[in-house]
Design a protein around this motif. Structure first.
Motif, mmCIF file in Angstrom:
data_model
loop_
_atom_site.group_PDB
_atom_site.id
_atom_site.type_symbol
_atom_site.label_atom_id
_atom_site.label_comp_id
_atom_site.label_asym_id
_atom_site.label_seq_id
_atom_site.Cartn_x
_atom_site.Cartn_y
_atom_site.Cartn_z
ATOM 1 N N ARG A 1 75.475 13.317 -31.596
ATOM 2 C CA ARG A 1 76.588 13.466 -30.649
ATOM 3 C C ARG A 1 76.275 12.823 -29.310
ATOM 4 N NH1 ARG A 1 78.150 19.849 -31.929
ATOM 5 N NH2 ARG A 1 79.286 19.433 -33.884
ATOM 6 N N ILE A 2 75.044 12.988 -28.848
ATOM 7 C CA ILE A 2 74.650 12.377 -27.572
ATOM 8 C C ILE A 2 74.652 10.857 -27.703
ATOM 9 C CG2 ILE A 2 72.760 12.094 -25.934
ATOM 10 C CD1 ILE A 2 72.037 15.039 -26.428
ATOM 11 N N ARG A 3 74.163 10.361 -28.815
ATOM 12 C CA ARG A 3 74.169 8.908 -29.021
ATOM 13 C C ARG A 3 75.596 8.361 -29.056
ATOM 14 N NH1 ARG A 3 71.405 4.526 -30.483
ATOM 15 N NH2 ARG A 3 72.476 3.002 -31.791
ATOM 16 N N LYS A 4 76.500 9.123 -29.653
ATOM 17 C CA LYS A 4 77.898 8.695 -29.707
ATOM 18 C C LYS A 4 78.491 8.609 -28.303
ATOM 19 C CE LYS A 4 82.336 9.806 -31.878
ATOM 20 N NZ LYS A 4 83.074 10.756 -32.760
ATOM 21 N N MET A 5 78.105 9.535 -27.425
ATOM 22 C CA MET A 5 78.587 9.508 -26.047
ATOM 23 C C MET A 5 78.015 8.320 -25.288
ATOM 24 S SD MET A 5 78.007 12.252 -22.923
ATOM 25 C CE MET A 5 76.265 11.781 -22.721
ATOM 26 N N ASN A 6 76.693 8.107 -25.436
ATOM 27 C CA ASN A 6 76.040 7.026 -24.701
ATOM 28 C C ASN A 6 74.745 6.643 -25.413
ATOM 29 O OD1 ASN A 6 74.853 5.242 -22.933
ATOM 30 N ND2 ASN A 6 74.782 6.644 -21.194
ATOM 31 N N PRO A 7 74.750 5.557 -26.183
ATOM 32 C CA PRO A 7 73.543 5.152 -26.917
ATOM 33 C C PRO A 7 72.400 4.707 -26.021
ATOM 34 C CG PRO A 7 75.227 3.459 -27.072
ATOM 35 C CD PRO A 7 75.879 4.641 -26.419
ATOM 36 N N ASN A 8 72.698 4.449 -24.732
ATOM 37 C CA ASN A 8 71.660 3.991 -23.795
ATOM 38 C C ASN A 8 71.180 5.095 -22.856
ATOM 39 O OD1 ASN A 8 71.838 1.225 -24.725
ATOM 40 N ND2 ASN A 8 73.783 1.096 -23.621
ATOM 41 N N ILE A 9 71.581 6.314 -23.109
ATOM 42 C CA ILE A 9 71.223 7.418 -22.231
ATOM 43 C C ILE A 9 69.717 7.619 -22.188
ATOM 44 C CG2 ILE A 9 71.240 9.273 -23.968
ATOM 45 C CD1 ILE A 9 72.875 10.919 -21.842
ATOM 46 N N LYS A 10 69.231 8.194 -21.083
ATOM 47 C CA LYS A 10 67.809 8.494 -20.950
ATOM 48 C C LYS A 10 67.587 9.983 -21.191
ATOM 49 C CE LYS A 10 66.560 4.602 -18.056
ATOM 50 N NZ LYS A 10 65.772 4.124 -16.885
ATOM 51 N N LEU A 11 66.555 10.278 -21.994
ATOM 52 C CA LEU A 11 66.264 11.648 -22.391
ATOM 53 C C LEU A 11 64.903 12.068 -21.855
ATOM 54 C CD1 LEU A 11 67.346 11.296 -26.133
ATOM 55 C CD2 LEU A 11 68.737 12.127 -24.236
ATOM 56 N N ILE A 12 64.815 13.313 -21.440
ATOM 57 C CA ILE A 12 63.558 13.862 -20.901
ATOM 58 C C ILE A 12 63.186 15.101 -21.701
ATOM 59 C CG2 ILE A 12 62.411 14.844 -18.877
ATOM 60 C CD1 ILE A 12 64.335 13.196 -17.138
ATOM 61 N N ILE A 13 61.925 15.165 -22.103
ATOM 62 C CA ILE A 13 61.424 16.311 -22.872
ATOM 63 C C ILE A 13 60.169 16.839 -22.201
ATOM 64 C CG2 ILE A 13 60.527 17.100 -25.093
ATOM 65 C CD1 ILE A 13 62.065 14.848 -26.433
ATOM 66 N N THR A 14 60.187 18.118 -21.821
ATOM 67 C CA THR A 14 58.977 18.754 -21.292
ATOM 68 C C THR A 14 58.245 19.422 -22.448
ATOM 69 O OG1 THR A 14 60.164 20.802 -20.779
ATOM 70 C CG2 THR A 14 60.005 19.167 -19.032
ATOM 71 N N VAL A 15 56.942 19.250 -22.467
ATOM 72 C CA VAL A 15 56.126 19.745 -23.584
ATOM 73 C C VAL A 15 54.967 20.573 -23.051
ATOM 74 C CG1 VAL A 15 54.747 19.071 -25.583
ATOM 75 C CG2 VAL A 15 56.709 17.687 -24.919
ATOM 76 N N LYS A 16 54.738 21.723 -23.689
ATOM 77 C CA LYS A 16 53.569 22.548 -23.373
ATOM 78 C C LYS A 16 52.769 22.800 -24.645
ATOM 79 C CE LYS A 16 54.907 25.134 -19.215
ATOM 80 N NZ LYS A 16 55.046 26.486 -18.631
ATOM 81 N N GLU A 17 51.535 23.221 -24.461
ATOM 82 C CA GLU A 17 50.692 23.573 -25.601
ATOM 83 C C GLU A 17 51.452 24.585 -26.458
ATOM 84 O OE1 GLU A 17 48.417 25.659 -28.114
ATOM 85 O OE2 GLU A 17 48.656 26.692 -26.191
ATOM 86 N N PRO A 18 51.550 24.352 -27.774
ATOM 87 C CA PRO A 18 52.433 25.145 -28.639
ATOM 88 C C PRO A 18 52.193 26.653 -28.629
ATOM 89 C CG PRO A 18 51.687 23.176 -29.776
ATOM 90 C CD PRO A 18 50.908 23.252 -28.506
ATOM 91 N N ILE A 19 50.946 27.071 -28.549
ATOM 92 C CA ILE A 19 50.668 28.513 -28.566
ATOM 93 C C ILE A 19 51.148 29.156 -27.272
ATOM 94 C CG2 ILE A 19 48.859 30.271 -28.745
ATOM 95 C CD1 ILE A 19 47.206 28.207 -30.338
ATOM 96 N N GLU A 20 50.867 28.502 -26.148
ATOM 97 C CA GLU A 20 51.324 29.044 -24.866
ATOM 98 C C GLU A 20 52.852 29.052 -24.791
ATOM 99 O OE1 GLU A 20 49.643 30.598 -22.471
ATOM 100 O OE2 GLU A 20 47.968 30.429 -23.881
ATOM 101 N N ARG A 21 53.489 28.057 -25.396
ATOM 102 C CA ARG A 21 54.959 28.054 -25.438
ATOM 103 C C ARG A 21 55.466 29.267 -26.209
ATOM 104 N NH1 ARG A 21 59.491 28.086 -27.401
ATOM 105 N NH2 ARG A 21 58.459 28.862 -29.274
ATOM 106 N N ALA A 22 54.804 29.568 -27.346
ATOM 107 C CA ALA A 22 55.199 30.721 -28.160
ATOM 108 C C ALA A 22 54.974 32.027 -27.403
ATOM 109 C CB ALA A 22 54.412 30.725 -29.472
ATOM 110 N N ILE A 23 53.874 32.119 -26.675
ATOM 111 C CA ILE A 23 53.584 33.325 -25.893
ATOM 112 C C ILE A 23 54.619 33.490 -24.789
ATOM 113 C CG2 ILE A 23 51.909 34.399 -24.324
ATOM 114 C CD1 ILE A 23 49.680 33.066 -25.967
#
Length: 323
Positions: free
Chosen positions: A148-170
């Protein structure tokens, strides 16, 4: 007869005047006037000055118009990795306008039927040289959000924040505990079974930390060059460094220098300075995390280690998570 007519007319006018004079105070009471106080005037001036100041710092042309636009960049996740803080900080940049009301639109995940016009109307107005942004972590976990996002704008910029998986679960556990949804069950028993020997793959706390499972959706529809990965753990300890990466990714000026942040000893997190005063996130941000059993942590590390390797391979980058 003529004299009597004149007397009748005069009497009628006198009665009308009496009625008007009698009702005038009542009408006045029903429609009270409001005189703006000095405080109100100051608040209005402050609000106008903030808009004017932001416009001036961003260098808008005089004939530019502030209009609502669809986002040119979206923070799509990951849940419990600092997305709210990231968007709130980014909104201070003069070249960024962020949707903070609601703080998560969740348009592509749950309100898509309302249409792009409805979605655009949620966004604050922006000028031509500003970037409109929003964030909704549920997007990351759904492939149809990517399409759906690609349909709106295939050139859009995406940001993903990532943390260590166990700490994210905690962190997710701490949030649910705060909401009264874990019913006093310790984290270890919530994510482990068979006397804490096996990881419960059916639990969302575990599933949502399985990054490669969902990341494959996004590289299927977008080039890696369109996706910026923010180290959520480093964002906590050195926000200006991670925010500088966002600035470079979006092609905007450097605003987030180290001097704009101050460490809050109570919360154990950085706050951003606004007019010389620290502006910190809400109390619910930075909840205390439980200390978990070392043996359970080791089993979780064994579980996530191969998944992390898959994730690193997909995004062509590694994170130092210590195992």
């Amino acid at each position: 007869m003529k004299g009597q007519g004149k007397i009748a007319i005069t009497s009628g006018i006198l009665i009308l005047c009496v009625v008007v004079l009698t009702l005038a105070p009542m009408i006045h009471k029903q429609q009270p006037s409001y005189k703006m106080t000095e405080q109100d005037e100051q608040e209005d001036n402050d609000s106008e000055n903030k808009v004017t100041d932001k416009k001036a710092r961003a260098g808008h042309p005089k004939n530019d118009t502030c209009i609502k636009r669809l986002p040119q960049a979206i923070i799509i996740g990951i849940q419990k990795c600092g997305t709210t803080t990231l968007l709130t900080f980014l909104n201070r940049h003069p070249e960024i306008v962020a949707c903070l009301k609601p703080v998560e639109t969740q348009f592509f995940s749950g309100r898509y039927s309302r249409g792009l016009g409805w979605y655009k109307n949620l966004m604050p107005c922006s000028y031509a040289n500003q970037i409109t942004m929003e964030k909704s972590p549920p997007y990351f976990y759904r492939e149809f959000c990517a399409t759906r996002i690609r349909k709106m704008n295939p050139n859009i910029k995406l940001i993903i924040t990532v943390k260590e998986p166990i700490e994210r679960a905690i962190s997710m556990y701490a949030m649910l505990e705060d909401y009264g949804k874990v019913k006093g069950i310790p984290f270890e028993d919530y994510v482990m079974s068979n006397n804490r020997t096996e990881v419960r793959r059916d639990k969302k706390m575990i599933q949502f930390s399985n990054y490669p499972r969902y990341m494959k959706f996004w590289v299927k529809y977008f080039d890696l060059e369109q996706i910026l990965f923010i180290d959520g753990d480093r964002f906590v300890t050195n926000p200006s460094e991670e925010l500088k990466k966002v600035e470079q990714f979006l092609g905007i000026g450097n605003y987030f220098t180290p001097e704009r942040f101050v460490f809050n000893e109570t919360k154990g997190k950085y706050c951003i300075l606004e007019n010389g005063e620290p502006s910190c996130m809400a109390k619910k941000k930075g909840r205390p995390h439980p200390t978990i059993d070392p043996e359970v942590r080791q089993k979780l590390q064994q579980f996530f280690k191969p998944l992390n390797k898959q994730f690193f391979k997909i995004i062509n980058r590694t994170f130092d998570w210590g195992y």
